[in-house]
Design an enzyme around this catalytic site. Sequence first.
Site, PDB file in Angstrom:
ATOM      1  N   TYR A  31       0.854  -0.979  -0.075  1.00 44.07           N
ATOM      2  CA  TYR A  31       0.015  -0.178   0.134  1.00 44.07           C
ATOM      3  C   TYR A  31       0.971   1.091   0.059  1.00 44.07           C
ATOM      4  CZ  TYR A  31      -3.887   2.883   1.692  1.00 44.07           C
ATOM      5  OH  TYR A  31      -4.965   3.939   2.024  1.00 44.07           O
ATOM      6  N   LYS A  87      -0.446  -1.014  -4.793  1.00 42.32           N
ATOM      7  CA  LYS A  87      -1.348  -0.240  -4.732  1.00 42.32           C
ATOM      8  C   LYS A  87      -0.763   1.150  -4.830  1.00 42.32           C
ATOM      9  CE  LYS A  87      -5.362   1.630  -1.773  1.00 42.32           C
ATOM     10  NZ  LYS A  87      -4.980   2.795  -1.747  1.00 42.32           N
TER      11      LYS A  87
END
Lengths: 300, 300
Positions: free
Chosen positions: B131, B159
Site C-alpha cells: 500500500y 496499490k
Amino acid sequence: MFTGLSAFPLTPMNETGIDEVAFTRLLKRLTSAKVDSIGVLGSTGSYVYLSREERLRVTQLAVEYSEGIPIVIGISALRTREVRQLAEDAQKAGASGVLLAPVSYQQLTDIEVYSLYEMVSKSLSVPLCVYDNPTTTHFRFSDELHGKIASLQQVRSIKIPGVPNELDTAKERVKQLRTLLPRDVTIGVSGDPYGATGLNAGCDAWYSVLGGLYPDICLGITRAALAGLSESADNQSKRLEPLWQMFQKYGSLRVVATIAGMQGLTDTPNLPLPLQGLDEVARQELKNILSILKNEISLP
Amino acid sequence: MFTGLSAFPLTPMNETGIDEVAFTRLLKRLTSAKVDSIGVLGSTGSYVYLSREERLRVTQLAVEYSEGIPIVIGISALRTREVRQLAEDAQKAGASGVLLAPVSYQQLTDIEVYSLYEMVSKSLSVPLCVYDNPTTTHFRFSDELHGKIASLQQVRSIKIPGVPNELDTAKERVKQLRTLLPRDVTIGVSGDPYGATGLNAGCDAWYSVLGGLYPDICLGITRAALAGLSESADNQSKRLEPLWQMFQKYGSLRVVATIAGMQGLTDTPNLPLPLQGLDEVARQELKNILSILKNEISLP
C-alpha cells in the site's frame, strides 16, 4: 514548570517490552543534573509505538524516580478517545503536566485540532503544553490557531519546532507569537540545533532531545542563555555542531538512541521496529564526532 | 484477487464503538454489485484509529458477509510488533489477502521499510498488497524499492497513489514500474480521480474509495476500461468530476463519510474524533453536486 531545560529521555525497549532498568538509569542522569523538567513519552520517548499499558508503566516509573522534578507526560494519540484515556492515566499516576501533539493520519483541519485541544483541556487538572512538530504530526499550526488554543484552560506552554537561524529574525518570530498568547503561556523551542538561538531569542524553555541524554551540556547552554550570556550559550551550542548535523541527517531519535547504546546506557537495539538505529557507516561517523567532542567538552 | 474493482468501504463508528449494522449494510451493497474484491480496513476504513479487538471484529464481519467475494484486510500499524499480530488475526479470521502500508511517525528509511515487508511476508500464508500512499504514510517509495519488495514471497500487488493525468504519460509510468516487478504482481491505481486513467493506462486493478459506497458506478468504469473501451471509461469518470474535486478539496474519506450519513446508510457522525465530517457549507456544496449527478447517472 514549562521554563528552563525540559529534558526528553529515550524509552529504551525491545520487541518484548520496555527496558525498565535502562529507563530508570536515564532518569537518574536527569535528576542528578537537576534539569528543570523531564518530558517523558515525547517523540524521543517513542510514545506512539507503545500500548496504553506500557505508557502507564513508563509514567509510573518516571513519577517514582522523579526526585521532585516535574514530570511532563506525552498523551498524544491518533484518536481523541485514546488521548482522553491517556490524559486520565497520566493524571492518576501523578504527572505534573501533559504534552499533546495533533498526531495525524488523515490530514487534520484547524477546527478538528482546536476541538481536540478544547475537549482534552476541559478534562485536565494539570497544565498542558501544546506540541507543535510538523515533521512527525504533519500538521502545521497557524499563529492564529496557536493563539486560540493557548487561551483554553490548562494550556500553559507551546513547544515550537525551531526558530530562524538568524538571531534578530528569531527574536522577531518569538515576539510575534507572544503577542497572540496569554501572559501565563510560555514558549519553548525544540529542534536541538535551534536551542541556543531560541533561548537567546526570548523563548522561556528548551524542549531538548540531547538534554535527555547529556543534561549537563544542555543545562550549560540553557543557564547561560537565560542569564543573558547569549554569546556563551551560542558558543557552547556551536561546539556541538557536528552532532546537530547528525541530528539533521539521521533524525535526532536515531542518533541519541545509537549513542545511548554505544555508551552502554541501554542495550542495542533499543528502538521499536520498524525503526532501526544507525547503520555501521553512520555509527563510525558518530564515534569520530564523539571522540572529537570528548576533548572539547565533557562528553563521556 | 488483486484485479478489477477493489471496493473500500467505510467502517462507520462513533466514540463508543463500531456501528456493525451500518457496516454490514455497506458490505451488502458491495456483494450485491459483485465487486471483484473488498478492501476492508484501508484508509477509508479508518483502520489506524481502531483497537486490535475492533479490527478483528470488523474482519470477522467482513468474512462472514463476504458471499464468496475476496476480503482483503488492512494490517498496517506504526509498529512491526502490531503488524504481525494483525496479520495473524486477519489470517485466522479467514481473510483472502492483506494490505500493508509503511505507516510512519518517525520518517522511515528504505531499509526499515524493506525489513518490515520482509519480516511480515515471511509469516504470511495469504497474498499481500503493498500500500503506497504518501499522503497518509509520509513515506515515498522509489521504483527500485517497489521492485525489491515485490520480489518477496506472498507479495502480489502494489496499490499506487495515482498516475499522471495525461494517458500516454500514465501508460509510460505503468510500463516503467512493471518492468521492475515479477510477472505475478499486479498494479492497482488508487486516488479515485485517477481510476479511469490508471486502468486505461494498463493498471490491473482500481483500489477505489467511491467503489466502497457506489460499487455499480465504479464497476461501470472498471469493466469498460478493462474491456478496452477507454473512451467510455473516461467519459463515465469525467461525469463524476465535481465529486473528484470534492475529494481533492476535503479528502475522499470525509466526502464519502458525509454522503453515507446524508443518504441514511450510516448515522451522523460516523468518523472517529478528531476527524469530523464536512461542515454545513461543504455539505450544501455536496448536496448540489449529488442532485446534479442524480440526473446524469444513477446516483440515489
